[in-house]
Write an enzyme that holds these catalytic residues in place. Structure first.
Site, PDB file in Angstrom:
ATOM      1  N   SER A 268       0.831  -1.199   0.000  1.00 16.83           N
ATOM      2  CA  SER A 268       0.000   0.000   0.000  1.00 16.83           C
ATOM      3  C   SER A 268       0.869   1.254   0.000  1.00 16.83           C
ATOM      4  O   SER A 268       1.859   1.351   0.738  1.00 16.83           O
ATOM      5  CB  SER A 268      -0.899  -0.009   1.242  1.00 16.83           C
ATOM      6  OG  SER A 268      -1.633   1.194   1.304  1.00 16.83           O
TER       7      SER A 268
ATOM      8  N   LEU B  53      -0.905  10.482   4.027  1.00 17.29           N
ATOM      9  CA  LEU B  53      -2.192   9.813   3.820  1.00 17.29           C
ATOM     10  C   LEU B  53      -3.067  10.478   2.758  1.00 17.29           C
ATOM     11  O   LEU B  53      -4.298  10.420   2.816  1.00 17.29           O
ATOM     12  CB  LEU B  53      -2.959   9.703   5.149  1.00 17.29           C
ATOM     13  CG  LEU B  53      -2.187   9.079   6.301  1.00 17.29           C
ATOM     14  CD1 LEU B  53      -1.922  10.104   7.399  1.00 17.29           C
ATOM     15  CD2 LEU B  53      -2.913   7.886   6.881  1.00 17.29           C
TER      16      LEU B  53
ATOM     17  N   ASN C  32      -5.185  -0.078   7.980  1.00 13.15           N
ATOM     18  CA  ASN C  32      -3.873   0.496   8.307  1.00 13.15           C
ATOM     19  C   ASN C  32      -3.927   1.101   9.704  1.00 13.15           C
ATOM     20  O   ASN C  32      -4.429   2.201   9.907  1.00 13.15           O
ATOM     21  CB  ASN C  32      -3.498   1.553   7.263  1.00 13.15           C
ATOM     22  CG  ASN C  32      -2.093   2.078   7.454  1.00 13.15           C
ATOM     23  OD1 ASN C  32      -1.407   1.707   8.423  1.00 13.15           O
ATOM     24  ND2 ASN C  32      -1.650   2.930   6.556  1.00 13.15           N
TER      25      ASN C  32
ATOM     26  N   CYS D  64       0.156   3.923  10.396  1.00 13.70           N
ATOM     27  CA  CYS D  64       0.804   4.986   9.623  1.00 13.70           C
ATOM     28  C   CYS D  64       1.647   5.858  10.554  1.00 13.70           C
ATOM     29  O   CYS D  64       1.132   6.384  11.541  1.00 13.70           O
ATOM     30  CB  CYS D  64      -0.209   5.846   8.886  1.00 13.70           C
ATOM     31  SG  CYS D  64       0.630   7.216   8.038  1.00 13.70           S
TER      32      CYS D  64
ATOM     33  N   ASN E 286       4.571  -1.920   8.664  1.00 16.56           N
ATOM     34  CA  ASN E 286       4.626  -0.573   8.125  1.00 16.56           C
ATOM     35  C   ASN E 286       6.066  -0.041   8.277  1.00 16.56           C
ATOM     36  O   ASN E 286       6.981  -0.800   8.604  1.00 16.56           O
ATOM     37  CB  ASN E 286       3.616   0.319   8.858  1.00 16.56           C
ATOM     38  CG  ASN E 286       3.078   1.421   7.960  1.00 16.56           C
ATOM     39  OD1 ASN E 286       3.837   2.121   7.296  1.00 16.56           O
ATOM     40  ND2 ASN E 286       1.763   1.576   7.928  1.00 16.56           N
ATOM     41  N   THR E 287       6.264   1.245   8.093  1.00 17.93           N
ATOM     42  CA  THR E 287       7.609   1.835   8.102  1.00 17.93           C
ATOM     43  C   THR E 287       8.071   2.164   9.521  1.00 17.93           C
ATOM     44  O   THR E 287       7.272   2.276  10.453  1.00 17.93           O
ATOM     45  CB  THR E 287       7.610   3.116   7.247  1.00 17.93           C
ATOM     46  OG1 THR E 287       6.532   3.951   7.668  1.00 17.93           O
ATOM     47  CG2 THR E 287       7.444   2.797   5.782  1.00 17.93           C
TER      48      THR E 287
ATOM     49  N   GLY F  70      12.493   0.316   2.883  1.00 17.17           N
ATOM     50  CA  GLY F  70      13.542  -0.159   1.992  1.00 17.17           C
ATOM     51  C   GLY F  70      14.498  -1.110   2.689  1.00 17.17           C
ATOM     52  O   GLY F  70      14.236  -1.585   3.804  1.00 17.17           O
TER      53      GLY F  70
ATOM     54  N   GLY G  94      11.351  -3.802   2.610  1.00 19.98           N
ATOM     55  CA  GLY G  94      12.664  -3.855   1.987  1.00 19.98           C
ATOM     56  C   GLY G  94      12.904  -4.973   1.005  1.00 19.98           C
ATOM     57  O   GLY G  94      14.049  -5.337   0.747  1.00 19.98           O
TER      58      GLY G  94
ATOM     59  N   GLY H 295       7.353  -2.750  -1.833  1.00 22.28           N
ATOM     60  CA  GLY H 295       7.069  -1.332  -1.652  1.00 22.28           C
ATOM     61  C   GLY H 295       8.122  -0.431  -2.263  1.00 22.28           C
ATOM     62  O   GLY H 295       8.061  -0.082  -3.443  1.00 22.28           O
TER      63      GLY H 295
HETATM   64  O1  RRO Z   1       0.797   8.299   3.618  1.00 20.37           O
HETATM   65  C1  RRO Z   1       1.771   8.140   4.385  1.00 20.37           C
HETATM   66  O2  RRO Z   1       2.441   9.078   4.804  1.00 20.37           O
HETATM   67  C2  RRO Z   1       2.146   6.791   4.857  1.00 20.37           C
HETATM   68  C3  RRO Z   1       1.243   5.818   5.243  1.00 20.37           C
HETATM   69 BR1  RRO Z   1      -0.593   6.036   5.079  1.00 20.37          BR
HETATM   70  C4  RRO Z   1       1.720   4.601   5.808  1.00 20.37           C
HETATM   71  O3  RRO Z   1       0.970   3.687   6.224  1.00 20.37           O
HETATM   72  N1  RRO Z   1       3.053   4.436   5.925  1.00 20.37           N
HETATM   73  C5  RRO Z   1       3.938   5.382   5.529  1.00 20.37           C
HETATM   74  O4  RRO Z   1       5.152   5.182   5.664  1.00 20.37           O
HETATM   75  N2  RRO Z   1       3.467   6.547   4.985  1.00 20.37           N
END
Ligand code: RRO
Length: 305
Positions: free
Chosen positions: A20, A72, A128, A131, A192-193, A217, A245, A266
Site C-alpha cells: 500500500s 495519507l 492500516n 501509519c 509498516n515503516t 527499503g 525492503g 514497496g
Molecule cells: O501516507 C503516508 O504518509 C504513509 C502511510 Br498512510 C503509511 O501507512 N506508511 C507510511 O510510511 N506513509
C-alpha cells in the site's frame, strides 16, 4: 509450478503484491507491470473523505532506502470507487485489497462501511493501524491492543476479509496481532515503516515537510523479517503477509520462510516500477531451482529443525 497461496480465506495466484502507498491508488504503474498478474493490487490507504496529505518534500532518499511523509493523501472511498477502482477493473485487475485509515474508530468504520458497496474484485480490506505520519506519529493505533481490536471489530461492516497492517515501532506487535485476530482480522501485514527523521544540516530543519517520516527499503528488511518470524511463533494459525525492503527474489523468499503466506513489494517500486513482475518470475524460478513444486510449502520453513 504451483504459485498459489492462501491468505486467510482468500486464495491468490501468486504471493507477490504491491505494498500500500507505493503503487498509487489505481493504474499508475500499469505502464511498467501488468497489474492483473499480481497476487493482488493493494491500494494506498483511503480515508472515508478526500484528504490532501502533507506539505512537501514528501519523500527523501536514504543510503539504504527512503523516508516518506506523504501524509495519507487520497481521494476518499467514494471518490476512489468512482474513478480509481473503475480504472483498475478496466485494466483487468480482479484482486484488489483496499487499505483504509482513520483518526478515530468511527472514521475507520465509516471508511469500511463505504466499501460495503465495492465490487467483488475488492477481495479484502487492509486496515492500516500503523501509519507513522498520522498526527506526527504521536498516536498509532497499532501500539495498543484494545484500540486496535476496537478498530478491527468496527470494520466488519465492510463485509470483506480484514487484514490488519501493524507497526514495527513497538514491542507489542505480537500481542496486537493476537488482539486483532480475536477481533476478526484474518491476517496481519507486517510491517509498516519505521519512525525516522532526516535533518538538513544547513537549514537545521527536518528535510521532510511533515517533519518526521517513515523509513522503508533495505534498511528495514531484517526488522520486518524478525517481526514476521516472532509473530509466526506467537500465532502459528494466523495468516501473515510480509512487507519491508524486498528488492530481490531472495528477500521475498525470506519472508515466506519466516512464516508469511505472501509478501508485498514497496520501496523497490520507486526505483524500478517493474519489480513485481520480475519477482513473480523470480520466485517461480527459485522454486524450480530448489525442487519446490508448491510455493506454499515454504511458509514457516525457517522454523523447522
Ligand atoms: O501516507 C503516508 O504518509 C504513509 C502511510 Br498512510 C503509511 O501507512 N506508511 C507510511 O510510511 N506513509
Amino acid at each position: 509450478m504451483d504459485l498459489r497461496v492462501r491468505v486467510g480465506t482468500i486464495e491468490l495466484p501468486n504471493p507477490v503484491m504491491v505494498a500500500s502507498g507505493t503503487a498509487g491508488h489505481s493504474t499508475e504503474l500499469s505502464g511498467y507491470v501488468d497489474l492483473a498478474r499480481l497476487g493482488a493490487f493493494v491500494v494506498k490507504s483511503l480515508h472515508v473523505d478526500p484528504w490532501a496529505g502533507n506539505p512537501g518534500p514528501r519523500v527523501h532518499p536514504l543510503s539504504a532506502g527512503m523516508i516518506n511523509s506523504v501524509g495519507l493523501q487520497g481521494p476518499g472511498v467514494a471518490g476512489w470507487l468512482g474513478d480509481g477502482c473503475r480504472r483498475l477493473l478496466d485494466a483487468g485487475v480482479e484482486r484488489i485489497v483496499v487499505s483504509i485509515w482513520g483518526r478515530t474508530v468511527a472514521e475507520y468504520a465509516a471508511a469500511a462501511a463505504a466499501l460495503a458497496a465495492a465490487p467483488p474484485e475488492v477481495i479484502a480490506v487492509e486496515v492500516n493501524l500503523s501509519c507513522p505520519n498520522l498526527d506526527g506519529g504521536r498516536h498509532l493505533f497499532a501500539h495498543d491492543e484494545a484500540q486496535s481490536a476496537d478498530v478491527i471489530a468496527a470494520c466488519s461492516v465492510a463485509g470483506r476479509p480484514l487484514w490488519a497492517k501493524l507497526s514495527p515501532n513497538t514491542d507489542r506487535t505480537a500481542a496486537v496481532a493476537g488482539a486483532v485476530r480475536e477481533a476478526g482480522a484474518e491476517a496481519v501485514t507486517l510491517t509498516n515503516t519505521l519512525l525516522g527523521m532526516v535533518i538538513d544540516t544547513e537549514t537545521r530543519r527536518p528535510v521532510l515537510g511533515g517533519g518526521g517520516g517513515g523509513v522503508s527499503g533495505p534498511a528495514m528488511h531484517a526488522v520486518a523479517v524478525r517481526q514476521v518470524y516472532d509473530c509466526a511463533i506467537a500465532h502459528p494459525d494466523l495468516a501473515l503477509v510480509g512487507v519491508g525492503g524486498i528488492a530481490s527474489t531472495r528477500d521475498a523468499i525470506e519472508f515466506l520462510l519466516a512464516g508469511a503466506s505472501a509478501c508485498q513489494i514497496g520501496t523497490a517500486n520507486f526505483a524500478d516500477p517493474s519489480t513485481c513482475a520480475r519477482l513473480i518470475d523470480g520466485v517461480e524460478a527459485w522454486c524450480r531451482a530448489h525442487d519446490i513444486t508448491a510455493i506454499g510449502e515454504l511458509t514457516g520453513g525457517a522454523h523447522e529443525r
